[in-house]
Design an enzyme around this catalytic site. Structure first.
Site, PDB file in Angstrom:
ATOM      1  CD  GLU A 162       2.040  35.884  55.841  1.00 54.03           C
ATOM      2  OE1 GLU A 162       2.164  36.924  56.698  1.00 54.03           O
ATOM      3  OE2 GLU A 162       3.099  35.159  55.714  1.00 54.03           O
TER       4      GLU A 162
ATOM      5  CG  ASP B 164       4.490  42.747  60.377  1.00 50.83           C
ATOM      6  OD1 ASP B 164       4.285  41.604  60.162  1.00 50.83           O
ATOM      7  OD2 ASP B 164       4.489  43.583  59.442  1.00 50.83           O
TER       8      ASP B 164
ATOM      9  CB  SER C 136       8.820  42.822  59.736  1.00 55.47           C
ATOM     10  OG  SER C 136       7.610  42.204  59.510  1.00 55.47           O
TER      11      SER C 136
ATOM     12  CB  SER D 254       8.076  49.413  58.382  1.00 56.04           C
ATOM     13  OG  SER D 254       7.126  48.165  58.269  1.00 56.04           O
TER      14      SER D 254
END
Ligand code: GLA
Length: 360
Positions: free
Chosen positions: A30, A165, A119, A121
């Site tokens: 991350e 992503d 994710s 988007s």
């Protein structure tokens, strides 16, 4: 409703092209992607579906089923509705590659949970670009699609995201994780440890500060790299090299270095407990060094970690609220959710299971 039926209902004709793309959950790695580090995502079953048809009009028309809203726009100016910026960005970035685009009717339907760090988007961007590729027979491969989607997000939605992503949505499957070096884009599939499975839980806390907090973290990493005289934090040889940094930047950079090491260790893990321990350590690092967790998220993650059939748990995605992911004994997800969700609710949170859908 699938995009084809939804398209017909809104625009009165069937779509000429359709495509889908999944959301993702990141298992480890991350805030490493914009530092040219390592990530380990896996696709989730939920998908975004896009349908398109040339409309012969003067403007694009985009219908989002989730909002039951249609917006019209041209490529000369961004649409006012924020959700439309992702699609607009994909269209503009494709046009910048020299593709002539005539106005389209576009229908979007999605069951990827929005605003929780899974994710949605990127799923929208990748599905939009896949649909354009199908409609216009564009010579784009899946990595190019991921790059175009990322550019759409950075330039048109205001988040300086990395490639995690879009690469996950474009290239990952739902049964094996995708280990990726975000510098070279070298990648390989990594199976989950035998006998384990995933549980993804939304903390119920909206990610209100995510965009500003995210861009701030990224700027701090860039500043740390500058002070250390390296192109990116990927190039820092060891933790000792961070000693001269101001305390805040040292913590941010320490998260990135230790997180990269955790991804590489996890990719070689045979036992679920070892993989889970790396997830627990990742959460602590995101909480203490990177400061992207919240008290409610920490409570939910602690409840999960304390359950005997959970091997490890951590927040997933950018943080600042949203969802967390747990590695569990296979088949135990529903029982874990039945134990943990009421305990979380007793402390004032409203969590819900997102993956697997049948455990919700
Ligand atoms: C968001 C960004 C990704 C990545 C993660 C944090 O999902 O879009 O590029 O930086 O946060 O790991």
């Amino acid at each position: 409703m699938t995009s084809a039926r939804g398209f017909q209902a809104v625009f009165g004709q069937p779509p000429e092209a359709e495509a889908s793309a999944p959301g993702r959950v990141n298992l480890l790695g991350e805030h490493t992607d914009y530092n040219e580090g390592f990530v380990l995502p896996i696709a989730i079953p939920q998908q975004t579906h896009v349908g398109m048809r040339r409309n012969g009009q003067g403007a694009f028309r985009l219908h989002a089923q989730a909002m039951d809203q249609t917006v019209a726009f041209t490529l000369d100016a961004p649409p006012a509705a924020h959700f439309a910026c992702y699609v607009y960005g994909c269209l503009v970035e494709t046009a910048r590659e020299g593709v002539a685009l005539e106005p389209l009717d576009i229908h979007v339907a999605s069951d990827v949970p929005m605003g929780v760090g899974l994710s949605s988007s990127a799923a929208l961007e990748v599905a939009t670009l896949r649909c354009l590729r199908g409609l216009l027979d564009l010579p784009l491969d899946d990595v190019q699609i991921a790059h175009l989607g990322q550019r759409a997000e950075v330039r048109h939605a205001g988040v300086r995201c990395g490639l995690l992503d879009q690469m996950a949505s474009s290239l990952a499957g739902t049964t094996r994780a995708l280990l990726m070096d975000t510098r070279s884009l070298a990648r390989r599939e990594v199976p989950l440890p035998a006998g384990s499975a995933l549980l993804v839980v939304d903390s119920g806390e909206p990610r209100s500060l995510a965009a500003s907090g995210y861009n701030e973290r990224r700027a701090q990493c860039e500043q740390a790299a500058r002070l250390l005289g390296v192109a990116s934090l990927r190039d820092v040889p060891d933790l000792q090299a961070l000693d001269g940094l101001p305390e805040l930047l040292r913590r941010r950079a320490r998260h990135v270095l230790t997180e990269n090491a955790r991804v590489l260790a996890a990719a070689g893990c045979v036992h679920a407990r070892d993989f889970g321990a790396l997830m627990n350590a990742s959460h602590a690092s995101l909480r203490d060094d990177y400061a992207v967790s919240t008290p409610a998220m920490d409570r939910l993650v602690s409840l999960l970690q304390a359950h005997p059939q959970v091997q490890g748990a951590r927040l997933t995605g950018a943080g600042f609220g949203g969802a967390c992911v747990a590695l569990c004994v296979q088949g135990a997800q529903a029982a874990i959710a039945r134990a943990v969700l009421p305990a979380y609710a007793a402390g004032g949170g409203q969590a819900r299971v997102l993956v697997p859908a049948e455990a919700s």
